[in-house]
Design an enzyme around this catalytic site. Structure first.
Site, PDB file in Angstrom:
ATOM      1  N   SER A   1       3.281  -2.076  10.424  1.00  0.00           N
ATOM      2  CA  SER A   1       4.622  -1.994  10.471  1.00  0.00           C
ATOM      3  C   SER A   1       5.271  -3.522  10.317  1.00  0.00           C
ATOM      4  O   SER A   1       6.081  -3.732  10.872  1.00  0.00           O
ATOM      5  CB  SER A   1       4.761  -1.492  12.038  1.00  0.00           C
ATOM      6  OG  SER A   1       4.507  -0.396  12.178  1.00  0.00           O
TER       7      SER A   1
ATOM      8  N   LYS B   1       0.204   4.403  -0.421  1.00  0.00           N
ATOM      9  CA  LYS B   1      -0.499   5.568   0.192  1.00  0.00           C
ATOM     10  C   LYS B   1      -0.291   6.733  -0.496  1.00  0.00           C
ATOM     11  O   LYS B   1      -0.263   6.347  -1.730  1.00  0.00           O
ATOM     12  CB  LYS B   1      -0.044   5.602   1.630  1.00  0.00           C
ATOM     13  CG  LYS B   1      -0.075   4.625   2.501  1.00  0.00           C
ATOM     14  CD  LYS B   1       0.156   4.806   3.967  1.00  0.00           C
ATOM     15  CE  LYS B   1       0.344   3.717   4.824  1.00  0.00           C
ATOM     16  NZ  LYS B   1      -0.181   3.886   6.271  1.00  0.00           N
TER      17      LYS B   1
ATOM     18  N   GLU C   1      -5.595  -4.649  10.352  1.00  0.00           N
ATOM     19  CA  GLU C   1      -4.545  -3.583  10.536  1.00  0.00           C
ATOM     20  C   GLU C   1      -5.010  -3.028  11.828  1.00  0.00           C
ATOM     21  O   GLU C   1      -5.636  -1.885  11.978  1.00  0.00           O
ATOM     22  CB  GLU C   1      -4.620  -2.806   9.392  1.00  0.00           C
ATOM     23  CG  GLU C   1      -4.392  -3.493   8.018  1.00  0.00           C
ATOM     24  CD  GLU C   1      -3.656  -2.450   7.143  1.00  0.00           C
ATOM     25  OE1 GLU C   1      -2.420  -2.481   6.624  1.00  0.00           O
ATOM     26  OE2 GLU C   1      -4.287  -1.376   6.614  1.00  0.00           O
TER      27      GLU C   1
ATOM     28  N   GLU D   1      -7.040   4.803   7.395  1.00  0.00           N
ATOM     29  CA  GLU D   1      -6.857   6.302   7.446  1.00  0.00           C
ATOM     30  C   GLU D   1      -8.135   6.775   6.585  1.00  0.00           C
ATOM     31  O   GLU D   1      -8.431   7.808   6.934  1.00  0.00           O
ATOM     32  CB  GLU D   1      -5.680   6.465   6.410  1.00  0.00           C
ATOM     33  CG  GLU D   1      -4.535   6.104   7.389  1.00  0.00           C
ATOM     34  CD  GLU D   1      -3.056   5.870   6.579  1.00  0.00           C
ATOM     35  OE1 GLU D   1      -3.096   5.925   5.513  1.00  0.00           O
ATOM     36  OE2 GLU D   1      -2.302   5.199   7.314  1.00  0.00           O
TER      37      GLU D   1
ATOM     38  N   GLY E   1       2.117   2.326  10.559  1.00  0.00           N
ATOM     39  CA  GLY E   1       3.022   3.455  10.453  1.00  0.00           C
ATOM     40  C   GLY E   1       3.665   4.037  11.835  1.00  0.00           C
ATOM     41  O   GLY E   1       4.253   5.123  11.862  1.00  0.00           O
TER      42      GLY E   1
ATOM     43  N   ASN F   1       0.969  -0.973   0.068  1.00  0.00           N
ATOM     44  CA  ASN F   1       0.021   0.090   0.007  1.00  0.00           C
ATOM     45  C   ASN F   1       0.904   1.271  -0.090  1.00  0.00           C
ATOM     46  O   ASN F   1       1.413   1.726   1.176  1.00  0.00           O
ATOM     47  CB  ASN F   1      -0.857  -0.010   1.308  1.00  0.00           C
ATOM     48  CG  ASN F   1      -1.640   1.313   1.275  1.00  0.00           C
ATOM     49  OD1 ASN F   1      -1.870   2.227   0.499  1.00  0.00           O
ATOM     50  ND2 ASN F   1      -2.276   1.370   2.457  1.00  0.00           N
TER      51      ASN F   1
ATOM     52  N   HIS G   1      -9.778   1.026   4.554  1.00  0.00           N
ATOM     53  CA  HIS G   1      -8.298   1.495   5.071  1.00  0.00           C
ATOM     54  C   HIS G   1      -8.752   2.425   6.353  1.00  0.00           C
ATOM     55  O   HIS G   1      -9.530   3.316   6.296  1.00  0.00           O
ATOM     56  CB  HIS G   1      -7.296   1.974   4.309  1.00  0.00           C
ATOM     57  CG  HIS G   1      -6.121   2.054   4.946  1.00  0.00           C
ATOM     58  ND1 HIS G   1      -5.701   3.215   5.772  1.00  0.00           N
ATOM     59  CD2 HIS G   1      -4.610   1.369   4.838  1.00  0.00           C
ATOM     60  CE1 HIS G   1      -4.422   2.667   6.196  1.00  0.00           C
ATOM     61  NE2 HIS G   1      -3.945   1.452   5.531  1.00  0.00           N
TER      62      HIS G   1
HETATM   63  C1  PEP Z   1      -0.938   0.289   5.901  1.00  0.00           C
HETATM   64  O1  PEP Z   1      -0.964   1.508   5.900  1.00  0.00           O
HETATM   65  O2  PEP Z   1      -1.675  -0.408   5.283  1.00  0.00           O
HETATM   66  C2  PEP Z   1       0.147  -0.135   6.679  1.00  0.00           C
HETATM   67  C3  PEP Z   1       0.052  -1.281   7.110  1.00  0.00           C
HETATM   68  O3  PEP Z   1       1.266   0.828   7.053  1.00  0.00           O
HETATM   69  P1  PEP Z   1       2.469   0.384   7.413  1.00  0.00           P
HETATM   70  O4  PEP Z   1       3.151  -0.989   7.039  1.00  0.00           O
HETATM   71  O5  PEP Z   1       3.499   1.402   7.202  1.00  0.00           O
HETATM   72  O6  PEP Z   1       2.385   0.413   9.070  1.00  0.00           O
END
Ligand code: PEP
Length: 259
Positions: free
Chosen positions: A216, A16, A174, A105, A180, A14, A103
């Site tokens: 992460s 983003k 998630e 976000e 992040g 992803n 997601h």
């Molecule tokens: C994501 O945005 O779906 C995600 C898992 O981000 P990160 O791996 O940076 O935590």
């Protein structure tokens, strides 16, 4: 509850809102050639979800490779006066296989409800895309002991789409506190939620739905997460922007055996 069925792993990036034509060109070429040369390419599905303007670039760079591409959102509508929206049919025209929906976000910054997320998943399926439905609890919800209840609430409208729809989608757990932040859920914390999700999809008649973990994930922790019995791959944010990291995570997806 674990399934005895062997489920093919999926490692999905992803991006983003990151990238530029120049940077993407290098990243896509490095991922393509690295995965092409990998002896594990046949053992794990890999894809990248890129910003809308870069779909044509992803299509051109990844066509005839073992790497799929997709988008990070779509409209519930097919077409019409919806300024700024992008339909599933438009994504399909650019060869997308996957589209993220719900997601955290987007839930947090754009007020997307679980009902809307389910409608987006339905729209994606209608356009021939595979929706990757994201769910996850906040830190406050975890600390209040509400993790499984929150996941259940987020999943309910998606499961209500029915067996045929559920069988065709991918779910991604998630935890919001792990996205992040550099704080990964421990494999055991992730597995506890994945086991509950497995029970939910099994009850819907679809035990083989792929359940990704995201938050992460890096090359250094991917194998321990993928070793969990109900984790079928990963949704990778920051680490998907670094070709070598992303390729090592994909290799972990291909080679790690579930406990
Ligand atoms: C994501 O945005 O779906 C995600 C898992 O981000 P990160 O791996 O940076 O935590």
């Amino acid at each position: 509850m674990t399934t005895t069925q062997k489920i093919r792993r999926l490692v999905l990036g992803n991006w983003k809102m990151h990238g530029s034509l120049a940077a993407n060109g290098q990243l896509l070429a490095a991922i393509r050639s690295g995965w092409n040369q990998s002896s594990h390419a046949a053992a794990c599905d890999v894809g990248v979800c890129v910003p809308f303007p870069y779909l044509a670039q992803a299509e051109s760079a990844l066509t005839d490779s073992d790497i799929a591409w997709g988008a990070q959102d779509l409209s519930v509508h097919d077409q019409g006066a919806y300024t700024g929206e992008v339909s599933g049919a438009m994504l399909a025209e650019f060869g997308c296989r996957y589209v993220l929906v719900g997601h955290s976000e987007r839930r947090a910054m754009h007020g997307e409800t679980s009902q809307l997320v389910a409608e987006k998943a339905k729209a994606a399926l209608g356009a021939g895309l595979t929706p990757v439905v994201c769910v996850g609890e906040t830190l406050a919800e975890r600390e209040a002991g509400r993790t499984l209840a929150v996941i259940g609430e987020q999943l309910a409208p998606v499961l209500a789409l029915g067996k045929e729809a559920v069988a065709a989608l991918v779910l991604a757990y998630e935890p919001v506190w792990a996205i992040g932040t550099g704080k990964t859920a421990s494999p055991e914390q992730a597995q506890e939620v994945h086991a509950a999700m497995r029970a939910a999809v099994a009850q819907a008649g679809c035990p083989g739905v792929r359940l990704l973990y995201g938050g992460s994930v890096k090359a250094a922790n991917a194998a321990s997460l993928f070793a969990m019995p109900d984790i079928d791959g990963g949704l990778i944010g920051g680490a998907s922007l670094v070709a070598e990291e992303f390729l090592r995570i994909a290799e972990a997806g291909a080679t790690t055996r579930s406990a």
